[in-house]
Design a protein around this motif. Structure first.
Motif, PDB file in Angstrom:
ATOM      1  N   ASN A  26     -26.903 -79.559  -8.473  1.00 24.67           N
ATOM      2  CA  ASN A  26     -26.593 -80.000  -7.117  1.00 24.67           C
ATOM      3  C   ASN A  26     -25.095 -79.943  -6.839  1.00 24.67           C
ATOM      4  O   ASN A  26     -24.274 -80.095  -7.741  1.00 24.67           O
ATOM      5  N   LYS A  27     -24.744 -79.694  -5.583  1.00 27.20           N
ATOM      6  CA  LYS A  27     -23.368 -79.708  -5.101  1.00 27.20           C
ATOM      7  C   LYS A  27     -22.493 -78.654  -5.779  1.00 27.20           C
ATOM      8  O   LYS A  27     -21.301 -78.866  -5.996  1.00 27.20           O
ATOM      9  N   ASP A  28     -23.052 -77.511  -6.089  1.00 28.64           N
ATOM     10  CA  ASP A  28     -22.275 -76.410  -6.643  1.00 28.64           C
ATOM     11  C   ASP A  28     -21.538 -75.677  -5.523  1.00 28.64           C
ATOM     12  O   ASP A  28     -21.984 -75.653  -4.374  1.00 28.64           O
ATOM     13  N   GLN A  29     -20.419 -75.061  -5.892  1.00 28.41           N
ATOM     14  CA  GLN A  29     -19.667 -74.219  -4.975  1.00 28.41           C
ATOM     15  C   GLN A  29     -19.440 -72.868  -5.645  1.00 28.41           C
ATOM     16  O   GLN A  29     -18.836 -72.797  -6.721  1.00 28.41           O
ATOM     17  N   LEU A  30     -19.932 -71.801  -5.007  1.00 29.39           N
ATOM     18  CA  LEU A  30     -19.832 -70.454  -5.542  1.00 29.39           C
ATOM     19  C   LEU A  30     -19.041 -69.600  -4.562  1.00 29.39           C
ATOM     20  O   LEU A  30     -19.351 -69.577  -3.362  1.00 29.39           O
ATOM     21  N   PHE A  31     -18.040 -68.868  -5.089  1.00 29.00           N
ATOM     22  CA  PHE A  31     -17.171 -68.068  -4.246  1.00 29.00           C
ATOM     23  C   PHE A  31     -17.136 -66.629  -4.741  1.00 29.00           C
ATOM     24  O   PHE A  31     -16.854 -66.380  -5.923  1.00 29.00           O
ATOM     25  N   ALA A  32     -17.394 -65.692  -3.837  1.00 23.17           N
ATOM     26  CA  ALA A  32     -17.137 -64.275  -4.128  1.00 23.17           C
ATOM     27  C   ALA A  32     -15.658 -63.998  -3.901  1.00 23.17           C
ATOM     28  O   ALA A  32     -14.981 -64.709  -3.154  1.00 23.17           O
ATOM     29  N   TYR A  33     -15.166 -62.930  -4.556  1.00 25.13           N
ATOM     30  CA  TYR A  33     -13.737 -62.626  -4.420  1.00 25.13           C
ATOM     31  C   TYR A  33     -13.522 -61.134  -4.614  1.00 25.13           C
ATOM     32  O   TYR A  33     -14.145 -60.500  -5.472  1.00 25.13           O
ATOM     33  N   GLY A  34     -12.619 -60.568  -3.822  1.00 22.82           N
ATOM     34  CA  GLY A  34     -12.174 -59.204  -4.034  1.00 22.82           C
ATOM     35  C   GLY A  34     -12.970 -58.180  -3.248  1.00 22.82           C
ATOM     36  O   GLY A  34     -13.606 -58.485  -2.238  1.00 22.82           O
ATOM     37  N   GLN A  35     -12.959 -56.944  -3.729  1.00 22.89           N
ATOM     38  CA  GLN A  35     -13.517 -55.817  -2.995  1.00 22.89           C
ATOM     39  C   GLN A  35     -14.855 -55.335  -3.541  1.00 22.89           C
ATOM     40  O   GLN A  35     -15.539 -54.549  -2.892  1.00 22.89           O
ATOM     41  N   GLN A  36     -15.249 -55.804  -4.713  1.00 21.58           N
ATOM     42  CA  GLN A  36     -16.510 -55.365  -5.310  1.00 21.58           C
ATOM     43  C   GLN A  36     -17.689 -56.089  -4.663  1.00 21.58           C
ATOM     44  O   GLN A  36     -17.542 -57.172  -4.086  1.00 21.58           O
ATOM     45  N   ASN A  37     -18.874 -55.487  -4.762  1.00 26.83           N
ATOM     46  CA  ASN A  37     -20.094 -56.137  -4.284  1.00 26.83           C
ATOM     47  C   ASN A  37     -20.520 -57.187  -5.303  1.00 26.83           C
ATOM     48  O   ASN A  37     -20.680 -56.885  -6.488  1.00 26.83           O
ATOM     49  N   THR A  48     -26.020 -66.821  -6.112  1.00 25.79           N
ATOM     50  CA  THR A  48     -27.380 -67.343  -6.064  1.00 25.79           C
ATOM     51  C   THR A  48     -27.364 -68.852  -6.226  1.00 25.79           C
ATOM     52  O   THR A  48     -26.816 -69.374  -7.210  1.00 25.79           O
ATOM     53  N   ALA A  49     -27.979 -69.549  -5.274  1.00 24.58           N
ATOM     54  CA  ALA A  49     -28.005 -71.008  -5.322  1.00 24.58           C
ATOM     55  C   ALA A  49     -29.055 -71.502  -6.304  1.00 24.58           C
ATOM     56  O   ALA A  49     -30.071 -70.839  -6.551  1.00 24.58           O
ATOM     57  N   ALA A  50     -28.812 -72.685  -6.872  1.00 22.73           N
ATOM     58  CA  ALA A  50     -29.804 -73.370  -7.684  1.00 22.73           C
ATOM     59  C   ALA A  50     -30.689 -74.210  -6.770  1.00 22.73           C
ATOM     60  O   ALA A  50     -30.765 -73.977  -5.568  1.00 22.73           O
ATOM     61  N   SER A  51     -31.342 -75.221  -7.326  1.00 23.27           N
ATOM     62  CA  SER A  51     -32.285 -76.007  -6.541  1.00 23.27           C
ATOM     63  C   SER A  51     -31.627 -77.127  -5.746  1.00 23.27           C
ATOM     64  O   SER A  51     -32.288 -77.784  -4.943  1.00 23.27           O
ATOM     65  N   GLY A  52     -30.337 -77.364  -5.960  1.00 22.42           N
ATOM     66  CA  GLY A  52     -29.658 -78.433  -5.252  1.00 22.42           C
ATOM     67  C   GLY A  52     -29.086 -77.972  -3.928  1.00 22.42           C
ATOM     68  O   GLY A  52     -29.454 -76.918  -3.392  1.00 22.42           O
ATOM     69  N   ASN A  53     -28.172 -78.769  -3.390  1.00 22.51           N
ATOM     70  CA  ASN A  53     -27.486 -78.420  -2.146  1.00 22.51           C
ATOM     71  C   ASN A  53     -26.203 -77.683  -2.506  1.00 22.51           C
ATOM     72  O   ASN A  53     -25.279 -78.267  -3.066  1.00 22.51           O
ATOM     73  N   GLU A  54     -26.135 -76.412  -2.175  1.00 22.41           N
ATOM     74  CA  GLU A  54     -25.082 -75.537  -2.655  1.00 22.41           C
ATOM     75  C   GLU A  54     -24.238 -74.995  -1.492  1.00 22.41           C
ATOM     76  O   GLU A  54     -24.716 -74.881  -0.361  1.00 22.41           O
ATOM     77  N   THR A  55     -23.011 -74.587  -1.848  1.00 19.80           N
ATOM     78  CA  THR A  55     -22.165 -73.830  -0.929  1.00 19.80           C
ATOM     79  C   THR A  55     -21.904 -72.463  -1.540  1.00 19.80           C
ATOM     80  O   THR A  55     -21.379 -72.368  -2.652  1.00 19.80           O
ATOM     81  N   LEU A  56     -22.280 -71.407  -0.820  1.00 12.16           N
ATOM     82  CA  LEU A  56     -22.063 -70.032  -1.258  1.00 12.16           C
ATOM     83  C   LEU A  56     -21.150 -69.367  -0.236  1.00 12.16           C
ATOM     84  O   LEU A  56     -21.507 -69.278   0.944  1.00 12.16           O
ATOM     85  N   SER A  57     -19.990 -68.905  -0.688  1.00  9.23           N
ATOM     86  CA  SER A  57     -19.005 -68.395   0.259  1.00  9.23           C
ATOM     87  C   SER A  57     -18.489 -67.026  -0.156  1.00  9.23           C
ATOM     88  O   SER A  57     -18.104 -66.819  -1.314  1.00  9.23           O
ATOM     89  N   ALA A  58     -18.467 -66.119   0.821  1.00  6.56           N
ATOM     90  CA  ALA A  58     -17.833 -64.810   0.648  1.00  6.56           C
ATOM     91  C   ALA A  58     -16.576 -64.700   1.496  1.00  6.56           C
ATOM     92  O   ALA A  58     -16.109 -63.602   1.791  1.00  6.56           O
ATOM     93  N   ALA A  59     -16.024 -65.838   1.891  1.00  3.06           N
ATOM     94  CA  ALA A  59     -14.877 -65.846   2.795  1.00  3.06           C
ATOM     95  C   ALA A  59     -13.661 -65.153   2.208  1.00  3.06           C
ATOM     96  O   ALA A  59     -12.786 -64.699   2.955  1.00  3.06           O
ATOM     97  N   PHE A  60     -13.575 -65.066   0.878  1.00  4.99           N
ATOM     98  CA  PHE A  60     -12.423 -64.424   0.233  1.00  4.99           C
ATOM     99  C   PHE A  60     -12.778 -63.040  -0.303  1.00  4.99           C
ATOM    100  O   PHE A  60     -12.118 -62.532  -1.203  1.00  4.99           O
ATOM    101  N   SER A  61     -13.826 -62.452   0.238  1.00  3.37           N
ATOM    102  CA  SER A  61     -14.316 -61.173  -0.265  1.00  3.37           C
ATOM    103  C   SER A  61     -14.430 -60.171   0.871  1.00  3.37           C
ATOM    104  O   SER A  61     -14.832 -60.504   1.986  1.00  3.37           O
ATOM    105  N   SER A  62     -14.110 -58.919   0.557  1.00  7.43           N
ATOM    106  CA  SER A  62     -14.327 -57.825   1.501  1.00  7.43           C
ATOM    107  C   SER A  62     -15.445 -56.910   1.030  1.00  7.43           C
ATOM    108  O   SER A  62     -15.699 -55.871   1.638  1.00  7.43           O
ATOM    109  N   GLY A  63     -16.127 -57.274  -0.049  1.00  2.38           N
ATOM    110  CA  GLY A  63     -17.241 -56.488  -0.534  1.00  2.38           C
ATOM    111  C   GLY A  63     -18.509 -56.754   0.260  1.00  2.38           C
ATOM    112  O   GLY A  63     -18.555 -57.616   1.135  1.00  2.38           O
ATOM    113  N   ASN A  64     -19.544 -55.981  -0.055  1.00  3.20           N
ATOM    114  CA  ASN A  64     -20.856 -56.182   0.566  1.00  3.20           C
ATOM    115  C   ASN A  64     -21.652 -57.098  -0.357  1.00  3.20           C
ATOM    116  O   ASN A  64     -22.324 -56.649  -1.282  1.00  3.20           O
TER     117      ASN A  64
END
Length: 409
Positions: free
Chosen positions: A267-278, A282-298
């Protein structure tokens, strides 16, 4: 290669060479301390044997022969240079604090201390270092392939050299400086892995809390039952990263600039993509934050069964709906909103749409009439359109008043 020399009590000396710059610098300091102790009459050296020690005097064992040595009480230093590239098995059962163990780069050292504390500096070779108890150790190896077990409760510093090393930990707070390709097994304490110097690591977190930094050659991390923090390398050519957070939750996983898959653990995990790669988040069963705000990849952001926040980057991202109540912040790229039968079933609220005609919805595993039935179900509330799917999924696009066949891909 650099070497240090320890001058013994009877002017006999032992010369030790080291293949790592950091180890040489540390060995220099220890050799200076021993030489000063010998000169001041506080340390007595003995070559391949022991001599009685007077009160207030400690012993330094000068070891030149291969085989087994058990350091007797009072002998807190062992200086090892076995001829002909031999091996040495050293046991220290005294539990003494501040032990000093130096071995030459041409010696394969096996050192065992069930308790006590101190510093081990191996010049090279293939070494096995095993320490335990509540004391703290500094364990340093060279370019060989080493096995290091610091299974006690002390606060240890482990600087494994450039080889393929295996490291197992106990219940203490450990610092591992990793420059090689290391396999690390966490215990029940906490460990910090500094892999900013390179290397490709494999980590099993156990019941510990992990902080991992770097890993330019890539990393594979399974977080175990603790809470983990991961900061991948921001270099230009970063290897593949697979990181699974600990099941205790509150994981902070920040991908490096390379191909990466980050998977939440609790629960309460924070996952961030970064950079130019794809990259894949993937969220777990809790309440998660998944962010690609710092990524230009697909990137692909996959919701789970909790209430997840999914945030787009500047690339063409894919948002995969889950079973929970999700909120998606759209981005400027050509994003896709994907729903997979058997994985979806929750609600998804999409905000930040600038161009309704650019909405792209992908339905996977549903029947041939699913799109038509979804369009027929749409209704508008407070200026936002909602559609339903046959598995109970509800999708709402904020400030969008209608969806069309062209919105489905």
């Amino acid at each position: 290669m650099a070497s240090v020399t320890i001058v013994g009590s009877g002017s006999q000396s032992i010369r030790l060479s080291f293949d790592a710059t950091a180890n040489y610098a540390l060995a220099q300091k220890i050799a200076q301390q021993i030489n000063q102790g010998v000169a001041g009459g506080k340390i007595v050296t003995s070559t391949d044997g022991t001599v009685p020690l007077a009160h207030g005097v400690t012993g330094a064992y000068l070891q030149t022969l291969p085989g087994f040595v058990s350091l007797p009480t009072g002998y807190t230093s062992d200086l090892i240079n076995v001829a002909n590239f031999g091996s040495a098995d050293v046991f220290s059962f005294s539990g003494a604090a501040g032990q000093k163990i130096l071995s030459d780069e041409n010696t394969d050292l096996t050192f065992t201390a069930p308790t006590g504390s101190g510093t081990v500096v191996a010049g090279g070779g293939n070494n096995q270092l095993r320490v335990g108890g509540p004391g703290s150790w500094s364990l340093n190896t060279g370019s060989g392939n080493d096995i290091i077990a610091a299974t006690g409760s002390g606060n240890n510093t482990i600087e494994a050299g450039g080889g393929n090393n295996a490291i197992s930990l106990g219940s203490g707070h450990d610092l591992i400086i990793s420059v090689g390709n290391d396999s690390i097994l966490g215990g029940s304490g906490a460990e910090t892995v500094d892999a900013s110097g390179g290397g490709k690591d494999y980590v099993q977190g156990g019941a510990s809390d992990l902080l991992f930094v770097g890993g330019s050659a890539g990393a594979t991390i399974f977080g175990g039952s603790g809470s983990d923090t991961y900061f991948g390398s921001t270099g230009l050519h970063v290897g593949k990263q697979l990181v699974v957070g600990g099941s205790e939750g509150n994981n902070l996983l920040w991908a490096g600039n390379g191909a990466a898959t980050l998977i939440g653990g609790g629960n309460k995990d924070q996952l961030f993509a970064y950079g130019q790669q794809n990259q894949v988040l993937t969220a777990a069963s809790g309440n998660e934050t998944l962010s690609a705000a710092f990524s230009s990849g697909n990137d692909s952001l996959q919701a789970g069964s909790g209430s997840d926040q999914l945030i787009a980057g500047t690339g063409a991202d894919t948002f995969v709906g889950g079973r929970g109540a999700d909120t998606v912040s759209a981005g400027p790229g050509a994003d896709v909103y994907a729903f997979i039968k058997g994985h979806a079933g929750g609600t998804e609220f999409v905000q930040g749409i600038f161009d309704p005609s650019a909405i792209r919805i992908s339905l996977q595993g549903y029947g041939p009439r699913e799109v038509a039935e979804a369009l027929a179900s749409q209704h508008v509330t407070a200026g936002s359109v909602t559609i339903g799917l046959s598995d109970g999924t509800k999708i709402t696009f904020q400030n969008v008043t209608a969806l069309h066949q062209t919105n489905f891909v």
